[in-house]
Design a protein around this motif. Structure first.
Motif, PDB file in Angstrom:
ATOM      1  N   LYS A   1       0.921  -1.168   0.013  1.00 19.47           N
ATOM      2  CA  LYS A   1      -0.048   0.017  -0.015  1.00 19.47           C
ATOM      3  C   LYS A   1       0.693   1.281  -0.089  1.00 19.47           C
ATOM      4  CE  LYS A   1      -4.531  -1.746   0.783  1.00 19.47           C
ATOM      5  NZ  LYS A   1      -5.077  -1.531  -0.201  1.00 19.47           N
ATOM      6  N   SER A   2       1.973   1.209  -0.409  1.00 20.53           N
ATOM      7  CA  SER A   2       3.099   2.390  -0.351  1.00 20.53           C
ATOM      8  C   SER A   2       2.802   3.287  -1.644  1.00 20.53           C
ATOM      9  CB  SER A   2       4.301   1.937  -0.197  1.00 20.53           C
ATOM     10  OG  SER A   2       4.586   1.251  -1.377  1.00 20.53           O
ATOM     11  N   GLY A   3       2.131   2.456  -2.531  1.00 26.99           N
ATOM     12  CA  GLY A   3       1.689   3.251  -3.939  1.00 26.99           C
ATOM     13  C   GLY A   3       2.158   2.963  -5.148  1.00 26.99           C
ATOM     14  N   LYS A   4       2.743   1.796  -5.049  1.00 24.12           N
ATOM     15  CA  LYS A   4       3.703   1.122  -6.309  1.00 24.12           C
ATOM     16  C   LYS A   4       2.616   1.064  -7.432  1.00 24.12           C
ATOM     17  CE  LYS A   4       4.212  -2.600  -3.843  1.00 24.12           C
ATOM     18  NZ  LYS A   4       3.483  -2.081  -2.681  1.00 24.12           N
ATOM     19  N   THR A   5       1.504   0.509  -7.161  1.00 28.54           N
ATOM     20  CA  THR A   5       0.595   0.068  -8.391  1.00 28.54           C
ATOM     21  C   THR A   5       0.080   1.598  -9.003  1.00 28.54           C
ATOM     22  OG1 THR A   5      -0.025  -1.883  -7.413  1.00 28.54           O
ATOM     23  CG2 THR A   5      -1.275  -1.051  -9.301  1.00 28.54           C
ATOM     24  N   SER A   6      -0.141   2.460  -8.188  1.00 25.42           N
ATOM     25  CA  SER A   6      -0.513   3.777  -8.610  1.00 25.42           C
ATOM     26  C   SER A   6       0.685   4.424  -9.600  1.00 25.42           C
ATOM     27  CB  SER A   6      -0.907   4.685  -7.389  1.00 25.42           C
ATOM     28  OG  SER A   6      -1.674   4.067  -6.550  1.00 25.42           O
ATOM     29  N   ILE A   7       1.954   4.264  -9.044  1.00 23.72           N
ATOM     30  CA  ILE A   7       2.871   4.676  -9.867  1.00 23.72           C
ATOM     31  C   ILE A   7       3.137   4.131 -11.291  1.00 23.72           C
ATOM     32  CG2 ILE A   7       5.418   5.272 -10.023  1.00 23.72           C
ATOM     33  CD1 ILE A   7       5.488   5.407  -7.062  1.00 23.72           C
ATOM     34  N   LEU A   8       2.766   2.785 -11.327  1.00 26.14           N
ATOM     35  CA  LEU A   8       3.001   1.965 -12.647  1.00 26.14           C
ATOM     36  C   LEU A   8       1.944   2.553 -13.371  1.00 26.14           C
ATOM     37  CD1 LEU A   8       3.794  -1.693 -11.436  1.00 26.14           C
ATOM     38  CD2 LEU A   8       5.060  -0.157 -12.211  1.00 26.14           C
ATOM     39  N   TYR A   9       0.453   2.857 -13.074  1.00 23.25           N
ATOM     40  CA  TYR A   9      -0.458   3.258 -13.890  1.00 23.25           C
ATOM     41  C   TYR A   9      -0.290   4.738 -14.167  1.00 23.25           C
ATOM     42  CZ  TYR A   9      -3.759  -0.585 -13.039  1.00 23.25           C
ATOM     43  OH  TYR A   9      -4.272  -1.518 -12.980  1.00 23.25           O
ATOM     44  N   GLU A  10       0.307   5.640 -13.492  1.00 21.47           N
ATOM     45  CA  GLU A  10       0.745   6.768 -13.690  1.00 21.47           C
ATOM     46  C   GLU A  10       1.745   7.090 -14.894  1.00 21.47           C
ATOM     47  OE1 GLU A  10      -1.350   9.280 -12.598  1.00 21.47           O
ATOM     48  OE2 GLU A  10      -0.393  10.909 -13.468  1.00 21.47           O
ATOM     49  N   PHE A  11       2.726   6.030 -14.613  1.00 22.31           N
ATOM     50  CA  PHE A  11       3.799   6.000 -15.711  1.00 22.31           C
ATOM     51  C   PHE A  11       3.309   5.685 -17.158  1.00 22.31           C
ATOM     52  CE2 PHE A  11       6.595   2.613 -17.398  1.00 22.31           C
ATOM     53  CZ  PHE A  11       7.624   3.309 -17.974  1.00 22.31           C
ATOM     54  N   GLU A  12       2.484   4.674 -16.880  1.00 24.20           N
ATOM     55  CA  GLU A  12       1.913   4.160 -18.194  1.00 24.20           C
ATOM     56  C   GLU A  12       1.337   5.163 -18.995  1.00 24.20           C
ATOM     57  OE1 GLU A  12      -0.167   0.435 -17.732  1.00 24.20           O
ATOM     58  OE2 GLU A  12      -0.684   0.416 -19.814  1.00 24.20           O
ATOM     59  N   LYS A  13       0.451   5.895 -18.011  1.00 24.86           N
ATOM     60  CA  LYS A  13      -0.410   7.153 -18.643  1.00 24.86           C
ATOM     61  C   LYS A  13       0.369   8.282 -19.293  1.00 24.86           C
ATOM     62  CE  LYS A  13      -3.771   9.630 -16.801  1.00 24.86           C
ATOM     63  NZ  LYS A  13      -4.567   9.973 -15.381  1.00 24.86           N
TER      64      LYS A  13
END
Ligand SMILES: Nc1ncnc2c1ncn2[C@@H]1O[C@H](COP(=O)(O)OP(=O)(O)OP(=O)(O)O)[C@@H](O)[C@H]1O
Ligand SMILES: [Mg+2]
Length: 537
Positions: free
Chosen positions: A37-49
């Motif tokens: 829950k530190s925000g890894k998946t969020s970063i991956l999505y934002e990166f892809e975007k």
């Protein structure tokens, strides 16, 4: 409502620009490592975007904990082909899961790949082995060679591949080393495990990935995150309560999101426009102290997951000992009624998980919220589990109120005297690889008409320190040097504590005069180890 259950992007996504900037320098492999829950998946999505390079195709693959070799390889192949087709066609009708159809479609586009892709189909019917795994991991390279595109394979929950019989890690190393045009961005939450996979020199992937750790938000971002969400809901919050929230959460975005969400709900229900202490207490009651609270559940889940086959009760006892202030191995042994040597292995493991940080011979909780939960919330919950709800809530309220009061009192003291108190407590700790002395005397003192913020003595040696809440320039340092010149004590160290920054000129003057400089991070590092709230402003 603030999203606390799924990854966030766009307007909901805060901070992390450094990490994104790095990821957007494509052409190398990256690993995002952070607590759950530190925000890894969020970063991956934002990166892809944000990845808008015409010849670079992101392939996002989310691994499930229950993944098998076959399901992983099928998912991998399908995702790679789907992303390729998506780029080349205006409308793609095949579902992402249907590998057969995706292969047929790809062959129509790139007949040169026919034999390779048919082989994949044929072999996937058999028991998955290293041969088929190798063939499938080869697909993005084949595509790249024929199209000139670069693929970025994003593998979330990467540590899952360790459960396979096929040595996926070694295979990946072979591909990465020998081929071009395909890069990996992997993310994983089991810190110890991910570090084992990626950074231990014994691991085949060692050196092939640049590690980006996903940690807490710093003070300003935590502030921005909370106030933005509150403002969006028409709420304001006072400095002290805001600072308490940030200090207690350690800037971990998930905690901030959960607590802010609860505060908003509470204020909306009561038509309150300014967040008050009651709202904060309510949020901690519900989410940290209550057994069904999000943060309570988060902690029990992550502890359970981390210790799996180990003795969970024993490890939690050790954590409780550390959280309650037993920091040395001998003290932990006393608390847990074990022999000190029995603790070496579990302590090493706890360090690897990231729950615990070691400084010299002492151990500390990394996360202030977990520390509070283990030392206050969890024991209180256990103690009162037979008591009726109303009474239990009262007890929780009282505890939380106590914590807020302690914090307000701390804040009221001013930074200078808080740093002085820190000097009384930090003996034996290490900062910048230097062991700090145990002072027998720490005080503010006037010497020859000059005032010194901190005069600290151990044996016959002195440390003299100046604490500055504002930015420091060269004149400030020179003035300190002049004051020091008149002192006749045996000075071991002189130190400037720059809580709000220091000019480069000033730094140079300090260095010329052999004056140490500590910044706010240094101070807060020690504050944390001493179980004190950080200095925020
Ligand atoms: N950059 C961010 N901005 C705002 N909120 C964030 C950010 N990162 C994380 N959060 C908060 O934390 C929650 C968890 O984020 P996310 O799912 O990305 O973490 P994770 O590290 O992938 O978690 P897991 O270990 O469960 O896979 C989000 O729902 C959101 O509330
Ligand atoms: Mg995730």
């Amino acid at each position: 409502m603030i999203d606390t259950q799924t990854p966030v992007t766009g307007d909901e996504f805060f901070n992390r620009s450094e990490t994104l900037k790095r990821l957007l320098i494509t052409g190398r492999n990256y690993a995002l490592i952070g607590l759950r829950k530190s925000g890894k998946t969020s970063i991956l999505y934002e990166f892809e975007k944000r990845l808008k390079k015409p010849d670079t195709i992101p392939v996002h693959i989310y691994l499930l904990f229950s993944e098998t070799e076959r399901s992983f390889l099928t998912k991998y192949a399908a995702a790679v082909l789907y992303s390729f087709l998506e780029r080349t066609e205006t409308a793609i009708t095949e579902p992402r899961e249907n590998l057969n159809d995706l292969i047929v479609k790809t062959i129509e586009r790139l007949p040169a790949l026919t034999s390779d892709l048919i082989a994949v189909l044929n072999e996937l019917d058999k028991k998955p082995d290293i041969g088929i795994a190798s063939r499938i991991l080869e697909i993005p390279y084949l595509l790249s060679r024929h199209t000139g595109n670069t693929s970025i394979i994003i593998l979330d929950e990467f540590q899952v591949v360790q459960n396979f019989n096929i040595d996926m890690i070694d295979l990946l190393r072979q591909k990465i080393q020998t081929q071009r045009g395909v890069y990996y961005v992997v993310a994983g939450s089991a810190i110890g495990m991910m570090q084992g996979i990626l950074t231990s020199s014994a691991s085949p992937l060692f050196g092939h990935f640049e590690i980006l750790s996903v940690g807490s938000f710093d003070y300003n971002w935590s502030r921005c995150f909370v106030t933005t969400h509150l403002h969006r809901s028409g709420l304001v919050i006072g400095e002290k309560l805001l600072n308490f929230l940030i200090a207690a959460s350690g800037g971990f975005p998930y905690y901030l999101a959960v607590l802010a969400d609860r505060i908003i709900e509470y204020c909306n229900t009561g038509s309150i426009k300014q967040v008050n202490q009651k709202a904060i207490i309510h949020a901690f009651d519900r989410d940290v102290f209550d057994t069904s609270g999000k943060i309570f559940v988060y902690f029990t889940d992550s502890l359970e997951n981390t210790f799996q086959r180990r003795n969970i009760g024993f490890h939690i006892e050790i954590l409780k000992a550390i959280a309650s202030g037993s920091t040395k191995q001998s003290q932990i042994a006393r608390y847990t009624t074990k022999m000190p040597q029995e603790l070496s292995r579990p302590l090493r493991f706890l360090e690897r998980t990231g729950f615990v940080t070691r400084n010299g011979v002492e151990y500390f909780m990394t996360d202030p919220m977990l520390k509070m939960w283990l030392s206050v919330a969890y024991p209180l919950q256990m103690e009162l589990s037979f008591i009726k709800d109303g009474k239990r809530l009262d007890a929780f309220d009282k505890k939380i109120e106590e914590m807020i009061t302690t914090y307000r009192r701390e804040l009221g003291k001013g930074s200078e005297s808080r740093v002085r108190e820190l000097f009384r407590d930090f003996g034996g700790l290490e900062l910048h690889h230097t062991k700090l002395p145990k002072f027998t005397e720490v005080e503010q003192r006037v010497i020859d008409g000059n005032e010194f913020d901190i005069v600290a003595r151990y044996g016959e040696q002195y440390w003299i320190a100046e604490v500055k809440p504002g930015n420091i320039n060269a004149t400030d340092v020179n003035r300190f040097v002049e004051k020091l010149d008149k002192i006749v004590y045996t000075i071991d160290s002189t130190l400037i504590v720059a809580l709000a920054g220091i000019d480069t000129d000033a730094l140079r003057v300090a260095e010329e005069n052999k004056i140490r400089v500590w910044d706010r991070d240094d101070v807060n590092f020690l504050m944390k180890l001493c179980g004190k709230f950080p200095i925020l402003l």
